[in-house]
Enzyme design. Structure first.
Site, PDB file in Angstrom:
ATOM      1  N   VAL A  16      40.171 -24.945  82.238  1.00  0.00           N
ATOM      2  CA  VAL A  16      40.985 -23.852  82.742  1.00  0.00           C
ATOM      3  C   VAL A  16      40.924 -22.720  81.735  1.00  0.00           C
ATOM      4  CG1 VAL A  16      43.141 -24.697  81.715  1.00  0.00           C
ATOM      5  CG2 VAL A  16      43.251 -23.200  83.699  1.00  0.00           C
ATOM      6  N   SER A  17      40.691 -21.498  82.222  1.00  0.00           N
ATOM      7  CA  SER A  17      40.679 -20.332  81.331  1.00  0.00           C
ATOM      8  C   SER A  17      42.096 -19.799  81.228  1.00  0.00           C
ATOM      9  CB  SER A  17      39.749 -19.248  81.885  1.00  0.00           C
ATOM     10  OG  SER A  17      40.301 -18.687  83.062  1.00  0.00           O
ATOM     11  N   THR A  18      42.300 -18.843  80.328  1.00  0.00           N
ATOM     12  CA  THR A  18      43.629 -18.258  80.151  1.00  0.00           C
ATOM     13  C   THR A  18      44.120 -17.629  81.446  1.00  0.00           C
ATOM     14  OG1 THR A  18      43.126 -17.817  77.833  1.00  0.00           O
ATOM     15  CG2 THR A  18      44.975 -16.630  78.794  1.00  0.00           C
TER      16      THR A  18
END
Length: 291
Positions: A16-18
């Site tokens: 998961v990215s920011t």
């Protein structure tokens, strides 16, 4: 549970990215729960959970857990890799094809949970390649939109970086001069213009107790970086172009230009080509401002 006469070892990869963290269905917990359930339903064993947190999908090599997964694959520690969606695995077509071929040679299948296909069949391999192309397109379009937004900020005089020695942030768009740090910046320009020697500037800066934004001691390289930043004479840079900034300069254009000329005269050939056009721009701007 689906009966399976051949129990396989499954590597679960989640990322998961920011930006993704707030999106429904993309949280690490949601991905892990769904993928573990898939393994249970198919009678497979979860070998290991590889989770990259807050990391973009731009490329594979900058993701620690992805590198860990690839190393374990070479050692034949699992038979299947499953991930939530191709966009969680990679958005680079080059990385995708390279990984697919590597896994194929190792006898490892890739499965995308939400896109319902895998690389164990010719159709699955074709489909995952097509999806990969669109995933890369999405990333490139997003990059273009971000670049356009930053360019617009630069054209409006808004800051294009979030941290720089000599300034403190003023809201989301500008800077205010930091008195102590700006003293260090002025010293770098003045002392280099006097001595024409980056190492001597660094030595004197250390003797005077100057420190970088994050507390690092001055070096010849850090001094060079400081005295080649046009932000100090009032210009933001973005993609090789300069834009007048809406903040107070620490030094004047003439001082900056003189410093660049001296650097070129004292063997900084890379800087010479980098700043040659910038110097012309500065000269033109100086003429306009004095008109």
């Amino acid at each position: 549970m689906i009966e399976n006469t051949l129990k396989k070892r499954v590597a679960i990869y989640i990322r998961v990215s920011t930006l993704d963290q707030a999106e429904r269905g993309y949280s690490l917990d949601a991905q892990e729960k769904a993928l573990r359930k898939w393994c249970e339903d198919h009678g497979h064993e979860v070998f290991f959970l590889y989770a990259d947190r807050g990391i973009s999908a731009k490329d594979i090599l900058h993701r620690p857990e992805m590198r860990h997964l690839l190393e374990d694959a070479k050692r034949h520690k699992f038979d299947i890799v499953i991930f939530w969606a191709l966009s969680r695995f990679t958005r680079s077509v080059q990385d995708l094809y390279f990984t697919m071929e590597s896994f194929k040679k190792l006898g490892i299948d890739m499965i995308s949970y939400t896109e319902s296909f895998d690389t164990s069949s010719p159709m699955g391999r074709a489909m995952i390649g097509i999806i990969g192309i669109f995933a890369q397109l999405e990333r490139e379009l997003t990059g273009e939109r971000v670049a356009a937004a930053l360019r617009e900020r630069a054209e409006q005089g808004k800051r294009t970086c979030s941290e720089v020695l000599g300034y403190d942030l003023a809201g989301k768009d500008s800077f205010t001069i930091n008195a102590k740090e700006s003293e260090y910046v002025r010293f770098c320009f003045d002392y280099y213009n006097k001595t024409k020697n980056l190492s001597r500037v660094a030595e004197e800066a250390n003797r005077r107790g100057y420190k970088g934004k994050r507390g690092k001691s001055p070096t010849a390289w850090s001094i060079q970086k400081i005295i080649t930043r046009p932000i100090y004479c009032g210009f933001n840079s973005f993609c090789g172009k300069l834009y007048t900034g809406d903040y107070e300069p620490i030094i004047d254009i003439k001082t900056f230009s003189l410093t660049q000329v001296l650097l070129m005269q004292h063997g900084k050939k890379a800087l010479a080509s980098k700043h040659l056009e910038a110097l012309k721009t500065f000269s033109d701007l100086a003429d306009l401002k004095s008109a």
